[in-house]
Write an enzyme that holds these catalytic residues in place. Structure first.
Site: not given
Ligand code: MCN
Ligand code: CUM
Length: 806
Positions: A237, A384-385, A760
């Site tokens: 990651q 997702r913590c 998350e």
């Molecule tokens: N997004 C959006 N508009 C926003 C916020 C987010 O369209 N205002 C979209 C983003 O562009 C992105 C997605 O939603 O495509 C998730 O964005 P974000 O909330 O920024 O999270 P991350 O991309 O950093 O993803 C990490 C988060 C975590 S920590 C875990 S754990 C988790 C999760 O994402 N693991 C996943 N969702 C998951 N989904 C899949 N399919 N697989 C994982 O391993």
């Molecule tokens: Cu806390 S689970 Mo996500 O942060 O990859």
């Protein structure tokens, strides 16, 4: 203008920019089975590594004899801690300031711990050889109950820390104690409790579970001894972090290490940390000179790589008779297993747990967390913590329900009364955070109106009376959950990984024909970054998303970034993408001015190009400008059109949401049916509403699993129960409820596009909604708190304990 000229709306639609429900471009390959995962990496001469693991949870390792295994044809090597000592790698540092054995060094601390690494020509031979490695153990007393960790006569789990009464996070109180972390004003909080009309106190446990991604953790390490270069493909990651750690541990210079995270089949926090498998594969490749692959099986994944939760939270609330909360006290006993290997990049040992005041205006609060060792697998930060926000949200949302019950108030009304008010933002919480923006009342009201909350309460009351009259055996629960998330790790003042500040990055190159390649320091594991990052760029620079390629995961080509977890990608990399795009737009403006022979100040941006103010016919599209950037840039200007941005966020972002769950429970079978589940999320500006909906569906399904049955349990011998899909509840479409999603939009004031994270949120808010629904159903029978997970057996048992069975 002739008829063929597209309208402004048509030009805008053609971009598929922010706000568009653009279909996920990565799914073209994923849905056809054409993704390229680590296990698809096949190199000439590649061999396989696999672990000998301990059957015992706590034992001395008195002898390891690999001679029989080495005789098996096809076996190449067997590594033990003694071999790793030669390269100073028998132990490795963890992200939480502890050290962790790579291979058992004199003892084992949990079942299935790695004892030796067998390298063989193929997986089958490696597996056979594992059976031939003779290991002698001397059993030691096992400690699995964190409440007994600090008993005076508790077994010493970590002799390597003998006499060390100072840990990475301050003083240690006991040989199995890791840290105490305190936040808030204890005196002021005590005063609030002394003056309170009403107080509640409850032990709220969040059981141990596991993210269990579809693809397990794995890697291929390939050392080229001629070039002195190491290439590692892995389920990472945070690929750049792995490169830095690999360089620091191996002393191979960082430019000679190539880390590649190809497609990933789900991460969910399970793939943030560094595992013995990575170290052993790398060492084995260095030793043997051929590529070495390591692939976990499901049981190994569930029983050894990063688990989630295991937090035991004693929550107390002080309040006035009218329901106004005046103080919050929380003590947490945190079970970290045999090593403190939380993948937690915050500067604090319990992550962002100090968001535990939630969405409520607590004038005073105090929090203390004690971390302890047990004979269980290490980890704790995953699934997702948001770094312990799942636990914090569960704690406060359960506690608010218990307070409502004591005050005989409706739980939604109690929340409404205590919400931080819109005019209080930016809001400074008693435990030290500055919430950037929110409008909790509007979100809650919308949720209640949509689901028909008051009518449901009336129905519930009628059902309870019918139950008491013996006319039905079904009871009904309404779970209310209102969460405040904290995501976007992080501001360098709050977060770092082994000293590296937690910025993130984007590099964007516009080609002469007006198409784009862009690379980020984040790494999608299924979140859809290839789709959404292109949408941000499309809106910012007016080039259609379809002409923008997004690439992540290759440390040779991507700018340095801290990876994807903690829903940080949108808050941090999303901002870098917008800012890099704006650098390009600024340069484009100068080029357009030159082309149109006007001052750049006479130009205005319009969807996909610059036009002269008051004369929109005089315009240059971004495509034309891109060509000019390479063909005839203004005199004195560098040719080309590209930009890089590194973004250190000024604050975290604070998404929030209102979740409501309606549940019907049969007290005689313990079967709970989710009748409705409504989830309203506010993640600020929405980039792709369809992807957000997908994230919420996935996160709610995981929340449902956790709340309603999923668990990693241990018996008193330290045997891990639930380490296979026979015992570990993984919901399918059959069990999964129907999700109703909704939203409000409260932009983040400090983020360039106003976006907050969302990945998350559904797990953070979902688990309390389910658990509150179960608890809400039973409270009319006199119960205050039933521990999770709420599987049918436990619900049946709870009903029995409450005398509800005939
Ligand atoms: N997004 C959006 N508009 C926003 C916020 C987010 O369209 N205002 C979209 C983003 O562009 C992105 C997605 O939603 O495509 C998730 O964005 P974000 O909330 O920024 O999270 P991350 O991309 O950093 O993803 C990490 C988060 C975590 S920590 C875990 S754990 C988790 C999760 O994402 N693991 C996943 N969702 C998951 N989904 C899949 N399919 N697989 C994982 O391993
Ligand atoms: Cu806390 S689970 Mo996500 O942060 O990859």
């Amino acid at each position: 203008m002739n008829d063929m000229t597209p309208t402004r709306e048509q030009r805008e639609a053609a971009l598929e920019g922010m706000g568009c429900k653009r279909k996920r471009v990565e799914d073209i390959r994923f849905t056809q089975g054409k993704g390229q995962y680590v296990d698809d990496v096949k190199l000439p001469g590649m061999v396989f590594g696999d672990f000998v693991r301990s059957p015992y949870a706590h034992a001395k390792v008195t002898k390891i004899d690999a001679s029989e295994a080495l005789k098996l044809p096809g076996v190449i090597a067997v590594l033990t801690a003694e071999d790793l000592k030669g390269v100073n790698l028998a132990w490795m540092p963890t992200l939480a300031g502890d050290v962790q054995m790579v291979l058992a060094d004199g003892k084992v601390l949990y079942q299935n711990q790695e004892v030796a690494f067998v390298v063989a020509e193929n997986r089958y031979i490696a597996d056979d050889a594992i059976q031939l490695v003779e290991v002698e153990y001397e059993e030691l007393p096992v400690l699995t109950d964190p409440f007994k960790s600090m008993d005076p006569d508790a077994p010493v789990l970590r002799p390597d820390l003998d006499g060390k009464m100072e840990g990475a996070h301050g003083p240690r109180k006991h040989h199995n104690h890791i840290f105490t972390w305190e936040v808030g004003d204890q005196e002021e909080t005590d005063r609030a409790f002394a003056e309170a009309d009403v107080t509640i106190k409850e032990l709220i446990s969040y059981h141990r579970t596991h993210p269990s991604p579809l693809e397990t953790c794995q890697c291929v390490a390939s050392m080229d001894k001629i070039k002195g270069e190491l290439t590692v493909w892995g389920t990472f990651q945070a690929p750049h972090v792995i490169r830095t750690v690999a360089s620091l541990l191996s002393t191979i210079p960082e430019q000679k290490i190539h880390v590649i995270a190809p497609d990933i089949g789900g991460g969910f926090g399970n793939k943030v940390g560094a595992y013995p498998g990575y170290i052993c594969a790398i060492v084995a490749s260095i030793v043997t000179g051929v590529p070495v692959k390591w692939v976990e099986d499901r049981m190994e994944n569930l029983s050894t790589t990063s688990f989630a939760r295991d937090y035991h939270m004693t929550a107390e609330i002080a309040a006035k008779n009218d329901g106004t909360v005046t103080g919050l006290k929380v003590h947490v006993l945190a079970d970290h297993g045999g090593f403190d290997a939380c993948a937690d990049p915050s500067k604090w040992p319990a992550g962002f747990f100090n968001i535990v005041t939630g969405s409520y205006d607590f004038p005073a609060a105090h929090l203390a967390v004690d971390g302890v060792y047990t004979n269980k697998a290490p980890g704790g930060v995953a699934y997702r913590c948001s770094f312990r926000v799942t636990e914090a949200a569960y704690c406060i949302e359960r506690a608010m329900d218990i307070l409502a019950q004591k005050l005989d108030m409706d739980p939604a009304d109690l929340r409404m009364k205590n919400f931080v008010k819109p005019e209080q933002f930016p809001y400074h919480s008693a435990l030290g955070w500055e919430y950037d923006s929110g409008d909790y009342h509007t979100a809650m009201q919308k949720a209640m109106d949509t689901i028909g909350y008051r009518e449901l309460r009336a129905e519930q009351k009628a059902k309870q009376e019918a139950f008491k009259r013996g006319e039905t055996r079904e009871i009904m629960g309404i779970g209310v959950s209102f969460f405040t998330e904290i995501v976007g790790a992080g501001p360098s003042k709050n977060c770092d990984i082994l000293g590296v500040a937690m910025f993130d990055s984007a590099e964007i190159r516009v080609h002469p024909t007006g198409s784009v390649i862009s690379r980020m320091g984040t790494k999608s594991q299924g979140q859809g970054h290839e789709t959404t990052w292109a949408q941000i760029i499309a809106t910012e620079i007016g080039i259609p998303a379809a002409d923008i390629m997004v690439e992540e995961g290759n440390t040779d080509t991507a700018p340095y970034g801290l990876g994807t977890y903690g829903s940080r990608s949108t808050p941090v990399a999303g901002a870098a993408i917008a800012l890099a795009s704006r650098k390009i737009r600024n340069k484009a403006q100068m080029i357009a001015a030159h082309m149109l022979e006007v001052s750049e100040y006479d130009l205005e941006w319009d969807v996909d190009g610059f036009q002269v103010k008051g004369n929109p016919q005089a315009r240059k599209s971004m495509k034309e400008i891109a060509w000019a950037a390479y063909h005839a840039p203004p005199p004195g200007m560098e040719p080309g059109l590209e930009a890089v941005s590194y973004y250190d966020p000024p604050n975290m972002t604070y998404p929030f949401g209102a979740y409501l769950c309606v549940m019907d429970i049969d007290v005689d079978t313990g079967v709970a049916k989710t009748r409705r589940f409504y989830a309203l999320d506010d993640c600020g500006t929405r980039i792709n509403p369809m992807i957000i909906e997908g994230q919420v569906h996935g996160g709610l399904t995981e929340a449902f699993a956790i709340a309603m049955g999923q668990e990693i349990r241990y018996d008193e011998m330290g045997n891990v129960l639930g380490a296979s899909f026979m015992d570990f509840f993984l919901p399918t479409a059959v069990e999964t409820p129907h999700w109703e999603t909704d939203f409000t939009v409260t932009p983040s004031p400090h983020h360039p596009i106003g976006a907050k994270g969302v990945g998350e949120s559904p797990n953070v808010g979902g688990v309390p909604a389910f658990s509150n629904a179960v608890n809400d159903a039973f409270k009319f029978l006199g119960s205050t708190h039933i521990q999770m997970p709420h599987d049918a057996w436990r619900i049946w048992q709870a009903a029995k304990d409450l005398g509800a069975h005939a």
